[in-house]
Motif scaffolding. Structure first.
Motif, mmCIF file in Angstrom:
data_model
loop_
_atom_site.group_PDB
_atom_site.id
_atom_site.type_symbol
_atom_site.label_atom_id
_atom_site.label_comp_id
_atom_site.label_asym_id
_atom_site.label_seq_id
_atom_site.Cartn_x
_atom_site.Cartn_y
_atom_site.Cartn_z
ATOM 1 N N TRP A 81 0.816 -1.206 0.000
ATOM 2 C CA TRP A 81 0.000 0.000 0.000
ATOM 3 C C TRP A 81 0.855 1.264 0.000
ATOM 4 O O TRP A 81 0.340 2.342 -0.251
ATOM 5 C CB TRP A 81 -0.935 0.020 1.214
ATOM 6 N N LYS A 82 2.141 1.145 0.254
ATOM 7 C CA LYS A 82 3.012 2.322 0.231
ATOM 8 C C LYS A 82 3.393 2.644 -1.203
ATOM 9 O O LYS A 82 3.569 1.750 -2.021
ATOM 10 C CB LYS A 82 4.278 2.080 1.051
ATOM 11 N N ARG A 83 3.542 3.956 -1.491
ATOM 12 C CA ARG A 83 3.967 4.380 -2.833
ATOM 13 C C ARG A 83 5.472 4.182 -2.939
ATOM 14 O O ARG A 83 6.229 4.639 -2.083
ATOM 15 C CB ARG A 83 3.608 5.843 -3.061
ATOM 16 N N ASN A 84 5.893 3.537 -3.983
ATOM 17 C CA ASN A 84 7.315 3.274 -4.182
ATOM 18 C C ASN A 84 7.855 4.291 -5.191
ATOM 19 O O ASN A 84 8.038 3.992 -6.363
ATOM 20 C CB ASN A 84 7.515 1.839 -4.673
ATOM 21 N N ILE A 85 8.074 5.510 -4.717
ATOM 22 C CA ILE A 85 8.563 6.574 -5.592
ATOM 23 C C ILE A 85 10.065 6.722 -5.352
ATOM 24 O O ILE A 85 10.500 6.890 -4.207
ATOM 25 C CB ILE A 85 7.838 7.893 -5.294
ATOM 26 N N PRO A 86 10.858 6.687 -6.413
ATOM 27 C CA PRO A 86 12.295 6.856 -6.203
ATOM 28 C C PRO A 86 12.622 8.273 -5.753
ATOM 29 O O PRO A 86 11.881 9.220 -6.038
ATOM 30 C CB PRO A 86 12.889 6.571 -7.588
ATOM 31 N N LYS A 87 13.728 8.422 -5.053
ATOM 32 C CA LYS A 87 14.157 9.733 -4.589
ATOM 33 C C LYS A 87 14.465 10.615 -5.797
ATOM 34 O O LYS A 87 15.118 10.193 -6.740
ATOM 35 C CB LYS A 87 15.406 9.613 -3.716
ATOM 36 N N SER A 88 14.013 11.851 -5.731
ATOM 37 C CA SER A 88 14.244 12.796 -6.821
ATOM 38 C C SER A 88 15.624 13.422 -6.657
ATOM 39 O O SER A 88 16.147 13.546 -5.551
ATOM 40 C CB SER A 88 13.181 13.886 -6.790
ATOM 41 N N ARG A 89 16.198 13.836 -7.783
ATOM 42 C CA ARG A 89 17.494 14.517 -7.720
ATOM 43 C C ARG A 89 17.331 15.939 -7.206
ATOM 44 O O ARG A 89 18.261 16.540 -6.720
ATOM 45 C CB ARG A 89 18.124 14.564 -9.104
#
Length: 129
Positions: free
Chosen positions: A47-55
């Protein structure tokens, strides 16, 4: 048996699904099978959003936006100033040309008027009566 129940009510409680739906013939009525979870249970739901870290973080994005906007406005302002200077130069040039043309026209008009006056003067006999 409970006190208020009759024999027909108890027989209805004990009926199978085929007995509850007499409109369906027994051959066309399927056997009821309840869906159950698979052995060992269902897999866990992610249920967690797996968004990569932004630069870029928020302040960096805002700084970039304001830098680009500031540069664009600076270009507009310097372009407007240059255009204003160019227009002033064009107006000054037109004014100088008009002054020269007016001066030439005035000289022509003066010479014409002088010729007319000299012709009248010579016709009248020198100017004295």
């Amino acid at each position: 048996r409970s006190e208020g129940s009759t024999a027909s009510e108890e027989s209805q409680r004990k009926q199978t699904p085929r007995q509850q739906f007499p409109a369906f013939p027994s051959s066309s009525m399927p056997d009821f099978k309840q869906d159950m979870p698979p052995p060992g249970g269902f897999p866990k739901v992610r249920w967690k959003r797996n968004i990569p870290k932004s630069r870029f973080n928020g302040p960096m994005i805002y700084a970039g936006f304001f830098a680009i906007t500031g540069y664009g406005l600076w270009r507009v302002v310097t372009g407007n100033r240059a255009e204003t200077i160019k227009r002033k130069q064009i107006c000054d040039e037109r004014t100088r040309r008009l002054e020269d043309l007016q001066r030439k026209e005035n000289v022509k008009t003066f010479l014409k008027v002088r010729e007319i006056l000299d012709a009248d003067f010579s016709k009248s006999g020198g100017g004295h009566h």
